[in-house]
Design a protein around this motif. Structure first.
Motif, short mmCIF file in Angstrom:
data_model
loop_
_atom_site.label_atom_id
_atom_site.label_comp_id
_atom_site.label_asym_id
_atom_site.label_seq_id
_atom_site.Cartn_x
_atom_site.Cartn_y
_atom_site.Cartn_z
N LEU A 42 0.83 -1.21 0.00
CA LEU A 42 0.00 0.00 0.00
C LEU A 42 0.87 1.26 0.00
N ARG A 43 1.85 1.27 0.86
CA ARG A 43 2.77 2.41 0.97
C ARG A 43 3.48 2.67 -0.37
N ASN A 44 3.87 1.60 -1.05
CA ASN A 44 4.58 1.74 -2.32
C ASN A 44 3.67 2.28 -3.42
N ILE A 45 2.42 1.87 -3.40
CA ILE A 45 1.47 2.37 -4.41
C ILE A 45 1.18 3.86 -4.16
N LEU A 46 0.96 4.21 -2.89
CA LEU A 46 0.59 5.58 -2.53
C LEU A 46 1.75 6.57 -2.68
N ASP A 80 -5.31 -0.07 11.93
CA ASP A 80 -6.14 1.03 11.45
C ASP A 80 -5.17 2.05 10.86
N ILE A 81 -5.55 2.60 9.72
CA ILE A 81 -4.63 3.52 9.04
C ILE A 81 -5.30 4.82 8.61
N LYS A 82 -4.45 5.83 8.49
CA LYS A 82 -4.85 7.12 7.95
C LYS A 82 -3.78 7.54 6.95
N VAL A 83 -4.20 8.17 5.88
CA VAL A 83 -3.24 8.72 4.92
C VAL A 83 -3.66 10.16 4.65
N LYS A 84 -2.73 11.06 4.89
CA LYS A 84 -3.02 12.49 4.73
C LYS A 84 -3.34 12.85 3.28
N ASP A 85 -4.27 13.76 3.11
CA ASP A 85 -4.60 14.28 1.77
C ASP A 85 -4.97 13.20 0.76
N THR A 86 -5.55 12.13 1.24
CA THR A 86 -5.99 11.08 0.31
C THR A 86 -7.45 10.77 0.58
N ASN A 87 -8.23 10.78 -0.45
CA ASN A 87 -9.65 10.48 -0.36
C ASN A 87 -9.86 9.05 0.15
N LEU A 88 -10.75 8.91 1.12
CA LEU A 88 -10.94 7.61 1.76
C LEU A 88 -11.49 6.55 0.79
N ILE A 89 -12.30 6.97 -0.15
CA ILE A 89 -12.87 6.05 -1.14
C ILE A 89 -11.74 5.53 -2.06
N GLU A 90 -10.89 6.47 -2.46
CA GLU A 90 -9.74 6.12 -3.30
C GLU A 90 -8.84 5.12 -2.57
N LEU A 91 -8.63 5.40 -1.29
CA LEU A 91 -7.80 4.54 -0.45
C LEU A 91 -8.42 3.14 -0.33
N LEU A 92 -9.73 3.12 -0.18
CA LEU A 92 -10.47 1.87 -0.07
C LEU A 92 -10.28 1.03 -1.34
N GLU A 93 -10.37 1.68 -2.50
CA GLU A 93 -10.21 0.96 -3.77
C GLU A 93 -8.83 0.32 -3.88
N ILE A 94 -7.83 1.05 -3.47
CA ILE A 94 -6.46 0.51 -3.51
C ILE A 94 -6.34 -0.69 -2.57
N CYS A 95 -6.93 -0.56 -1.38
CA CYS A 95 -6.87 -1.66 -0.40
C CYS A 95 -7.65 -2.88 -0.88
N GLU A 96 -8.74 -2.65 -1.62
CA GLU A 96 -9.49 -3.77 -2.20
C GLU A 96 -8.60 -4.52 -3.19
N ASN A 97 -7.85 -3.78 -3.98
CA ASN A 97 -6.95 -4.41 -4.97
C ASN A 97 -5.83 -5.20 -4.31
N ILE A 98 -5.36 -4.70 -3.17
CA ILE A 98 -4.31 -5.41 -2.44
C ILE A 98 -4.90 -6.66 -1.77
N ASP A 99 -6.22 -6.63 -1.63
CA ASP A 99 -6.96 -7.77 -1.11
C ASP A 99 -6.70 -8.09 0.37
N PHE A 100 -6.88 -7.07 1.20
CA PHE A 100 -6.90 -7.33 2.64
C PHE A 100 -8.16 -8.15 2.90
N ASN A 101 -8.07 -9.11 3.77
CA ASN A 101 -9.22 -9.98 3.99
C ASN A 101 -10.35 -9.28 4.74
#
Ligand code: ZN
Ligand code: ZN
Length: 126
Positions: A42-46, A80-101
């Motif tokens: 996730l960190r590498n993508i962001l 639990d994570i927070k990323v500054k200046d990043t839309n939560l929906i956008e973040l969710l989509e990336i996490c879905e792709n990484i496939d957290f269970n």
């Protein structure tokens, strides 16, 4: 108590220290390699810092903050994570792709719960 300031002060990945995952009350920590690997992905993508707002929780702390009894935070499988200046929906989509269970979407508090539970996928929203 001086020692406590440097305990777990080691890098477990290029952008993460073990101390970031430690329980705030006792500094104990458990961190599953699979969770770390996915967070690194996730960190590498962001290409920006991922803040761990809650990692490992000892039973006492988990109870204190009203966490569920069998929380995956208690066994080092959740963060639990927070990323500054990043839309939560956008973040969710990336996490879905990484496939957290497990993925919890906390819109009002503006954070995501991520876990690598061994059971089937789970998604929720608050
Ligand atoms: Zn604790
Ligand atoms: Zn959580």
């Amino acid at each position: 108590m001086q020692m406590l300031n440097s305990v777990n002060n080691l890098k477990v990945a290029k952008n993460f220290k073990l101390s970031e995952f430690a329980c705030p009350c006792c500094k104990l920590v458990m961190l599953h390699p699979k969770l770390l690997a996915k967070l690194v992905e996730l960190r590498n993508i962001l290409e920006r810092p991922v803040y761990i707002t809650s990692g490992y929780r000892c039973p006492r702390y988990n109870q204190k903050i009203g966490g569920v009894v069998n929380s995956y935070h208690r066994i080092g499988l959740a963060a639990d994570i927070k990323v500054k200046d990043t839309n939560l929906i956008e973040l969710l989509e990336i996490c879905e792709n990484i496939d957290f269970n497990g993925i919890g979407f906390y819109e009002k508090k503006n954070f995501l719960h991520l876990d690598v539970r061994p059971t089937k996928r789970s998604r929720w929203r608050e």
